[in-house]
Scaffold this active site. Structure first.
Site, mmCIF file in Angstrom:
data_model
loop_
_atom_site.group_PDB
_atom_site.id
_atom_site.type_symbol
_atom_site.label_atom_id
_atom_site.label_comp_id
_atom_site.label_asym_id
_atom_site.label_seq_id
_atom_site.Cartn_x
_atom_site.Cartn_y
_atom_site.Cartn_z
ATOM 1 N N TRP A 1 0.853 -1.204 0.000
ATOM 2 C CA TRP A 1 0.000 0.000 0.000
ATOM 3 C C TRP A 1 0.888 1.253 0.000
ATOM 4 O O TRP A 1 1.973 1.226 0.582
ATOM 5 C CB TRP A 1 -0.883 -0.031 1.256
ATOM 6 N N ASP B 1 0.115 12.238 -0.054
ATOM 7 C CA ASP B 1 -0.766 13.199 0.619
ATOM 8 C C ASP B 1 -1.905 12.477 1.344
ATOM 9 O O ASP B 1 -1.936 11.237 1.420
ATOM 10 C CB ASP B 1 -1.284 14.251 -0.380
ATOM 11 N N GLU C 1 -3.461 9.762 -0.436
ATOM 12 C CA GLU C 1 -2.580 8.643 -0.761
ATOM 13 C C GLU C 1 -2.054 8.732 -2.190
ATOM 14 O O GLU C 1 -1.900 7.731 -2.884
ATOM 15 C CB GLU C 1 -3.292 7.304 -0.505
ATOM 16 N N GLU D 1 -18.301 7.321 1.274
ATOM 17 C CA GLU D 1 -17.137 8.206 1.165
ATOM 18 C C GLU D 1 -17.469 9.361 0.231
ATOM 19 O O GLU D 1 -17.240 10.522 0.537
ATOM 20 C CB GLU D 1 -15.962 7.392 0.609
HETATM 21 C C1 BGC Z 1 -8.612 8.276 1.150
HETATM 22 C C2 BGC Z 1 -7.865 8.467 2.454
HETATM 23 C C3 BGC Z 1 -8.527 7.636 3.553
HETATM 24 C C4 BGC Z 1 -8.696 6.185 3.125
HETATM 25 C C5 BGC Z 1 -9.510 5.378 4.123
HETATM 26 C C6 BGC Z 1 -8.688 6.811 0.817
HETATM 27 O O1 BGC Z 1 -9.398 6.671 -0.360
HETATM 28 O O2 BGC Z 1 -7.962 8.961 0.108
HETATM 29 O O3 BGC Z 1 -7.892 9.814 2.834
HETATM 30 O O4 BGC Z 1 -7.767 7.713 4.723
HETATM 31 O O5 BGC Z 1 -9.351 6.135 1.877
HETATM 32 O O6 BGC Z 1 -10.746 5.948 4.354
#
Ligand code: BGC
Length: 356
Positions: free
Chosen positions: A107, A159, A162, A313
C-alpha cells in the site's frame, strides 16, 4: 432540520474494534484496516459528542500499536540523524490492521499526515476529557511519534488522498504543524519548537501563490484539504486573507451540486463529492461565523444518507467522469459505505451547529 446524530454514533460504536481501532469502512473490500488519519478524526468526533471512552480506547490502541514498533522507529530516527532516509516501506504505515499489525502489502503507506492528526487528536482528547487514563504509554508513544515527525516532516510523501508521493503537500504540512505543536514544550521531543517554526515558514513562504494556498509546492491548484490549515488546525485563523481566498477558490472550483470534491483533476471514482469534505466546509463556515452556509452543507449531507442512515465516502455529481467511476466501481465495488470518517465529520458539523 433533522438531526441524525444517533445514527452516526451508533455506526461508529458498532464498528469500533473492542481493542480500540476504528476500521475505515469495515464492509468495503479495501478499507477494513485502521487508518490513523480517519481514526484520529473519528476519535475527535466522539470526544466532541461526549463519548470519551470510545476515544480513549482508540488512543490507547494507537499508543500500544506504535510502541510495538518502537525499535524500528528508533532505527529510522537514528538513520535520519546520519542524513540517511529509510527504505520506502520502512517509514511508519498510514494504516494498521485492527489488531495493530503492520500490513506489508505494498500500500502507498508513507503518509505522514496521519501521525500529525493523531498527536492533535490526542491533545484534543486530553483537553476535552482530562485525567481519564494512565498517561504513561500515551506520553511515551506521543514522544516517539513527535521525534519521528521532527526527523521527517520535510520529506516529500503521499498526501492525505494517498497520492503524489514526490511532493510536499500543504495540508500534510498543516497536519504536522498541528501535531508537533502539541509537543513543542515537551523535553522528550528535542527540536519540536524549531520544527513548528520551520513548517510554518514553509507553509506561508512556499505554499502560497497569488495570495492563496496551493495543493502542493509547485502545483497552484487548490485541494479541499486546504481547509485544514484553519479548521481545525489553526495554523492561520479562519479570517486570514489567504485562507479566505483559498476557501473562495475551493467554492468556485470544487463545490459541485452542493457537495465538495477533492481537487479538480481527481479521477478516483470519477471525482465525486465527499461527505467529509462537505462537512469540513460547513465546519469552516460555522467557525468563521457564516452559519447559514454551514447549515446548507449539513443539509446536503443529510440528503446523502441511505435508508439506514449510512453515509458513503463520496457520491457522483453532474461533473463525475463516468469512465473513471466505472473503472473504480469494477475494481473495488461501490464507494465505501458506511465510511466512519464521513459519519464523524457529519457529527462534528452537527455539534458545531447545535443550538441553531
Ligand atoms: C482516502 C484516504 C482515507 C482512506 C480510508 C482513501 O481513499 O484517500 O484519505 O484515509 O481512503 O478511508
Amino acid at each position: 432540520m433533522t438531526v441524525a446524530a444517533p445514527v452516526d454514533v451508533r455506526l461508529i460504536l458498532e464498528h469500533q474494534d473492542p481493542a480500540g481501532a476504528y476500521p475505515a469502512s469495515p464492509s468495503f473490500s479495501q478499507y477494513p484496516h485502521a487508518w490513523l488519519r480517519d481514526g484520529s478524526f473519528v476519535a475527535y468526533a466522539m470526544d466532541r459528542a461526549g463519548l470519551h471512552e470510545s476515544a480513549a480506547r482508540f488512543h490507547t490502541w494507537v499508543a500500544r500499536t506504535v510502541l510495538r514498533y518502537e525499535d524500528h522507529v528508533e532505527t529510522s530516527i537514528t538513520a535520519s540523524h546520519r542524513g540517511e532516509a529509510p527504505e520506502e516501506f520502512d517509514f511508519l504505515p498510514a494504516r494498521f490492521g485492527v489488531d495493530g499489525s503492520w500490513r506489508r502489502d505494498g500500500w502507498p503507506n508513507f503518509q505522514l499526515d496521519g501521525y500529525g492528526h493523531w498527536l492533535w487528536s490526542l491533545a484534543e482528547h486530553r483537553r476535552l476529557a482530562p485525567g481519564r487514563e494512565d498517561t504513561h504509554a500515551l506520553d511515551r508513544a506521543a514522544a516517539l511519534v513527535g521525534r519521528y515527525l521532527v526527523a521527517f516532516w520535510h520529506e516529500p510523501c503521499y498526501d492525505a488522498w494517498e497520492e503524489y508521493r514526490s511532493q510536499l503537500h500543504t495540508a500534510t504540512l498543516a497536519s504536522l504543524h498541528a501535531g508537533i505543536a502539541t509537543l513543542q514544550d515537551a523535553a522528550s521531543v528535542p527540536g519540536a519548537a524549531d520544527a513548528v517554526a520551520a513548517i510554518h515558514a514553509t507553509i506561508t513562504n512556499e505554499c502560497v501563490v497569488a495570495g492563496r494556498f496551493v495543493k502542493h509546492i509547485g502545483n497552484p491548484a487548490v485541494d479541499a484539504s486546504l481547509l485544514w490549515l484553519a479548521t481545525p488546525f489553526g495554523v492561520l485563523p479562519e479570517h486570514d486573507a489567504r485562507v479566505r481566498a483559498t476557501v473562495e477558490e475551493i467554492e468556485r472550483t470544487l463545490v459541485v451540486d452542493g457537495g465538495v470534491t477533492r481537487y479538480a483533476a481527481d479521477t478516483f471514482y470519477g471525482g465525486g463529492a465527499w461527505i467529509l469534505l462537505t462537512a469540513w466546509l460547513g465546519w469552516y463556515h460555522a467557525r468563521a461565523g457564516d452559519r447559514s452556509r454551514a447549515r446548507a452543507c449539513l443539509a446536503w449531507i443529510e440528503r446523502q444518507r441511505d435508508a439506514d442512515g449510512a453515509l458513503p465516502e463520496q457520491v457522483p455529481t453532474s461533473r463525475t467522469n463516468e469512465r473513471f467511476l466505472r473503472h473504480w466501481t469494477t475494481r473495488w465495488g461501490a464507494s465505501a459505505k458506511p465510511l466512519l470518517w464521513s459519519h464523524a465529520m457529519a457529527l462534528v458539523l452537527r455539534l458545531e451547529l447545535a443550538g441553531d
